[in-house]
Write a protein that holds these residues in place. Structure first.
Motif, PDB file in Angstrom:
ATOM      1  N   GLY A  52       0.666  -1.210   0.106  1.00 21.81           N
ATOM      2  CA  GLY A  52      -0.092  -0.003   0.041  1.00 21.81           C
ATOM      3  C   GLY A  52       0.815   1.304  -0.235  1.00 21.81           C
ATOM      4  O   GLY A  52       0.480   2.096  -0.670  1.00 21.81           O
ATOM      5  N   LEU A  53       1.801   1.315   0.810  1.00 20.05           N
ATOM      6  CA  LEU A  53       2.773   2.482   0.773  1.00 20.05           C
ATOM      7  C   LEU A  53       3.424   2.741  -0.347  1.00 20.05           C
ATOM      8  O   LEU A  53       3.559   3.967  -0.794  1.00 20.05           O
ATOM      9  CB  LEU A  53       3.790   2.380   1.970  1.00 20.05           C
ATOM     10  CG  LEU A  53       4.919   3.207   1.906  1.00 20.05           C
ATOM     11  CD1 LEU A  53       4.141   4.751   2.233  1.00 20.05           C
ATOM     12  CD2 LEU A  53       6.000   3.018   3.169  1.00 20.05           C
ATOM     13  N   GLU A  54       3.911   1.523  -1.158  1.00 17.85           N
ATOM     14  CA  GLU A  54       4.792   1.860  -2.525  1.00 17.85           C
ATOM     15  C   GLU A  54       3.792   2.296  -3.290  1.00 17.85           C
ATOM     16  O   GLU A  54       4.119   3.110  -4.325  1.00 17.85           O
ATOM     17  CB  GLU A  54       5.245   0.471  -2.724  1.00 17.85           C
ATOM     18  CG  GLU A  54       6.282   0.164  -1.980  1.00 17.85           C
ATOM     19  CD  GLU A  54       6.954  -1.140  -2.138  1.00 17.85           C
ATOM     20  OE1 GLU A  54       6.629  -1.826  -3.259  1.00 17.85           O
ATOM     21  OE2 GLU A  54       7.533  -1.795  -1.057  1.00 17.85           O
ATOM     22  N   GLY A  55       2.385   1.932  -3.286  1.00 14.80           N
ATOM     23  CA  GLY A  55       1.502   2.331  -4.320  1.00 14.80           C
ATOM     24  C   GLY A  55       1.113   3.819  -4.292  1.00 14.80           C
ATOM     25  O   GLY A  55       0.882   4.462  -4.961  1.00 14.80           O
ATOM     26  N   CYS A  56       1.133   4.227  -2.860  1.00 13.50           N
ATOM     27  CA  CYS A  56       0.763   5.590  -2.420  1.00 13.50           C
ATOM     28  C   CYS A  56       2.145   6.467  -2.996  1.00 13.50           C
ATOM     29  O   CYS A  56       1.768   7.505  -3.547  1.00 13.50           O
ATOM     30  CB  CYS A  56       0.547   5.596  -1.043  1.00 13.50           C
ATOM     31  SG  CYS A  56       0.922   7.496  -0.414  1.00 13.50           S
ATOM     32  N   LEU A  57       3.213   6.052  -2.831  1.00 10.14           N
ATOM     33  CA  LEU A  57       4.481   6.881  -3.331  1.00 10.14           C
ATOM     34  C   LEU A  57       4.591   6.938  -4.615  1.00 10.14           C
ATOM     35  O   LEU A  57       5.106   7.779  -5.331  1.00 10.14           O
ATOM     36  CB  LEU A  57       5.734   6.315  -2.676  1.00 10.14           C
ATOM     37  CG  LEU A  57       5.886   6.189  -1.003  1.00 10.14           C
ATOM     38  CD1 LEU A  57       7.129   5.460  -0.677  1.00 10.14           C
ATOM     39  CD2 LEU A  57       5.664   7.568  -0.551  1.00 10.14           C
ATOM     40  N   SER A  58       4.137   5.807  -5.627  1.00 11.53           N
ATOM     41  CA  SER A  58       4.053   5.762  -6.846  1.00 11.53           C
ATOM     42  C   SER A  58       3.022   6.937  -7.558  1.00 11.53           C
ATOM     43  O   SER A  58       3.312   7.517  -8.564  1.00 11.53           O
ATOM     44  CB  SER A  58       3.718   4.400  -7.541  1.00 11.53           C
ATOM     45  OG  SER A  58       2.371   4.036  -7.535  1.00 11.53           O
ATOM     46  N   GLY A  59       1.955   7.197  -6.777  1.00 14.76           N
ATOM     47  CA  GLY A  59       1.142   8.197  -7.361  1.00 14.76           C
ATOM     48  C   GLY A  59       0.156   7.595  -8.582  1.00 14.76           C
ATOM     49  O   GLY A  59      -0.560   8.471  -9.369  1.00 14.76           O
ATOM     50  N   ARG A  60       0.040   6.465  -8.671  1.00 17.87           N
ATOM     51  CA  ARG A  60      -0.296   5.889  -9.773  1.00 17.87           C
ATOM     52  C   ARG A  60      -1.360   4.652  -9.326  1.00 17.87           C
ATOM     53  O   ARG A  60      -1.157   3.340  -9.285  1.00 17.87           O
ATOM     54  CB  ARG A  60       0.425   4.967 -10.854  1.00 17.87           C
ATOM     55  CG  ARG A  60       1.292   6.158 -11.535  1.00 17.87           C
ATOM     56  CD  ARG A  60       2.464   5.512 -12.316  1.00 17.87           C
ATOM     57  NE  ARG A  60       3.259   6.492 -13.071  1.00 17.87           N
ATOM     58  CZ  ARG A  60       4.217   7.417 -12.408  1.00 17.87           C
ATOM     59  NH1 ARG A  60       4.637   7.007 -11.454  1.00 17.87           N
ATOM     60  NH2 ARG A  60       5.081   8.228 -13.190  1.00 17.87           N
ATOM     61  N   ARG A  61      -2.324   5.105  -8.682  1.00 17.03           N
ATOM     62  CA  ARG A  61      -3.609   4.213  -8.174  1.00 17.03           C
ATOM     63  C   ARG A  61      -4.469   3.849  -9.324  1.00 17.03           C
ATOM     64  O   ARG A  61      -4.907   4.551 -10.210  1.00 17.03           O
ATOM     65  CB  ARG A  61      -4.455   5.139  -7.317  1.00 17.03           C
ATOM     66  CG  ARG A  61      -5.475   4.451  -6.389  1.00 17.03           C
ATOM     67  CD  ARG A  61      -6.162   5.341  -5.392  1.00 17.03           C
ATOM     68  NE  ARG A  61      -6.399   6.669  -6.130  1.00 17.03           N
ATOM     69  CZ  ARG A  61      -7.611   6.833  -6.558  1.00 17.03           C
ATOM     70  NH1 ARG A  61      -8.831   6.053  -6.549  1.00 17.03           N
ATOM     71  NH2 ARG A  61      -7.875   7.894  -7.154  1.00 17.03           N
TER      72      ARG A  61
END
Length: 445
Positions: free
Chosen positions: A95-104
Motif C-alpha cells: 500500500g505504501l509503495e502504491g501511495c508513493l508511486s502516485g499511480r493508483r
C-alpha cells in the motif's frame, strides 16, 4: 589631475554637495535589492551548479535520468526481513509503495483522501518508478498466478479439443453415443493428467506445494531468503537492492528528472508525510521508516541555506559593528558598514533581476563583500579626515583625496577584482558564478 582622478573628484564632490540625495537614493536601491533577493532568489543545489551543462558527463547523466529517473528517495524499513516479508506487514508495504508511486488503479481506494499525502502525490506524480519489497513480492506472486492461470486455460482448451477429436474418431468407427462420450472423457483426462504432471515437476523443481499466494510464508521465504530458510532470515544476495541486510528493507522512489527544485522539495515533503501516515504502521515487527537519499538531503540543505543566509548576514554585520568602534577612530565610525550593506543589497538585487539562482558559493560572497566594502570605505574616510585635520575644508579634503587617495583605492579594488576574475576559468559553474558576483560587488562597493 589624471584622467582617473578627475571623474572621481567630480563624483565625490557631487556626493559632498548633495549628501541627503546620495544617501537616500543609495538606501532605496539597497532596500529594493534586498527585497528582490528575499522574494525571488531561491537556493539551488542541483548538479548543474557543479558540472557544466555542455560537458559530456552532464549530458550522460541527463540521458540516464530521463530513461531511468533522477536521484532516488530511499525509505528504509527498519525491522527484520522475516517480519517484513513473511507477515501481513508486506500488505502495508504494498500500500505504501502504491501511495508513493502516485499511480493508483481506478478501482483502488485513495488512502487519506484527495487532500492527504497520497492524494497530493497522485496530483504531482513526482516518481518515475517506485520499487521495493512489496512491489517485488506482489509482482512475483501475481506473475506466477497469471502463468498458472494461462497454463490451466491452455490445458482446458487442449483437453476440449482432444475430447472433440476422440468423439469424432469414435463416431467414425461406429461406436455408440455412450462409447463416444467415454472416448472423449478419456482423451480430456489424459491431457489434464499431462498438465498435472507438469505442475508436479515444476513444484518439485522450485519447491512449490501449491499456487503461490502473498500470505504464504513458505513460498515468500523461498522467494526472498537464502535457501528458503525463514529461521536464518538472510536475504538472497541478488535482492540486496531491496533487502540490503537481514534487519532492513528498502523502498526506492526514483524522482522524475524534469522536476524543478521546488517540486523536488515538495515531493520529499509529501513522501515524508505519506510515510508518517498510521495506515502503514508495521504491527507485526514493530519497525519504523526512515526517509533518506540525495533528494531528501538536498531538500534539507536548501532549507539550511535559506536559514543560513540571514544568520550569516546578521553575524557579519554584528561582527563589523563591534569591531569598527574599537579599531576605527572616526566621528561616524559605522559609516563604512552602511556602505557595505548598501553595496551588498544592490549586488544581490541585481542577482535576483537577472534570474540567477542562489548557490552555496553565492552565499559565500556575503562576508567577503562586506569585508572588502568596509575596507574601501575606511580608507577613503580616513584620508578625508586626515586632510580635514590638516586644516582643509570638506570640499578641499575631498578634492585632495580624489587626486591622491581615491585612485589608489580604485587601483587596489581593480587588482582584487582581476584576481577574482581568474575564477571564470574554472570548469565548475558555481565557482564561476562566485567570481562574477564578487567582481560586481567590488565595483558597486
Amino acid at each position: 589631475m589624471t584622467r582617473v582622478s578627475r571623474p572621481l573628484a567630480s563624483l565625490m564632490a557631487f556626493a559632498t554637495r548633495r549628501p541627503v540625495l546620495v544617501i537616500t537614493v543609495s538606501m532605496l536601491l539597497a532596500a529594493a535589492g534586498i527585497a528582490l533577493a528575499l522574494v525571488r532568489l531561491e537556493p539551488e543545489t542541483s548538479s548543474d551548479t557543479l558540472v557544466g551543462r555542455g560537458t559530456a558527463e552532464f549530458k550522460a547523466s541527463e540521458e540516464y535520468a530521463e530513461r531511468f529517473g533522477g536521484d532516488a528517495v530511499y525509505v528504509l524499513v527498519r525491522q527484520p526481513v522475516t517480519q517484513t516479508a513473511l507477515t501481513s506487514d508486506i500488505q502495508r508495504l504494498i500500500g505504501l509503495e502504491g501511495c508513493l508511486s502516485g499511480r493508483r488503479p481506478p478501482e483502488a481506494e485513495l488512502i487519506g483522501g484527495p487532500s492527504g499525502p497520497c492524494g497530493q502525490i497522485e496530483q504531482l506524480k513526482p516518481a518515475q518508478v517506485v520499487y521495493g519489497p512489496g512491489t517485488f513480492i506482489n509482482t512475483s506472486v501475481t506473475q506466477i498466478q497469471d502463468q498458472y492461470g494461462a497454463l490451466q486455460q491452455q490445458a482446458a482448451q487442449q483437453g476440449a479439443a482432444a475430447s472433440l477429436q476422440a468423439r469424432a474418431e469414435a463416431k467414425k468407427r461406429g461406436a455408440s453415443a455412450k462409447e463416444q462420450e467415454e472416448a472423449g472423457a478419456a482423451a480430456q483426462q489424459a491431457v489434464e493428467g499431462q498438465f498435472t504432471s507438469q505442475l508436479i515437476t515444476l513444484g518439485v523443481r522450485y519447491g512449490l506445494t501449491g499456487v503461490p499466494r502473498l500470505n504464504d510464508p513458505e513460498f515468500v521465504a523461498k522467494l526472498v531468503l537464502e535457501g528458503g530458510g525463514a529461521v536464518a532470515g538472510t536475504p538472497k544476495a541478488r535482492l540486496a537492492y531491496i533487502f540490503p541486510a537481514p534487519d532492513a528493507s528498502l523502498i526506492q522512489v526514483r524522482l522524475r528528472s524534469d522536476l524543478t527544485t521546488a517540486e523536488r522539495k515538495r515531493a520529499v515533503e509529501l513522501i515524508r508525510a505519506a510515510v508518517a501516515m498510521p495506515d502503514w504502521e508495521l504491527p507485526n515487527g514493530g519497525g519504523d521508516y526512515v526517509v533518506t537519499g540525495a533528494p531528501a538531503v538536498v531538500a534539507d540543505l536548501t532549507d539550511s541555506i535559506s536559514r543560513g543566509i540571514g544568520v550569516l548576514l546578521i553575524g557579519a554585520l554584528l561582527v563589523m559593528a563591534l569591531v569598527l568602534p574599537l579599531v576605527f577612530r572616526a566621528r561616524v565610525r559605522l559609516a563604512p558598514l552602511g556602505v557595505a550593506v548598501i553595496a551588498t543589497g544592490i549586488t544581490f538585487g541585481l542577482l535576483a533581476l537577472v534570474g540567477t539562482s542562489l548557490t552555496i558559493a553565492a552565499i559565500a560572497v556575503l562576508p567577503v563583500l562586506i569585508g572588502l566594502a568596509v575596507d574601501y570605505a575606511i580608507q577613503l574616510q580616513s584620508r578625508i579626515q586626515e586632510e580635514q585635520g590638516a586644516g582643509r575644508s570638506l570640499g578641499q579634503a575631498v578634492e585632495a583625496v580624489a587626486r591622491e587617495g581615491a585612485p589608489t583605492v580604485l587601483t587596489a579594488a581593480t587588482a582584487t577584482a582581476a584576481g577574482f576574475l581568474v575564477l571564470l576559468l574554472s570548469p565548475v559553474p558555481m565557482v564561476r558564478g562566485f567570481g562574477l558576483l564578487i567582481v560586481a560587488g567590488i565595483a558597486l562597493a
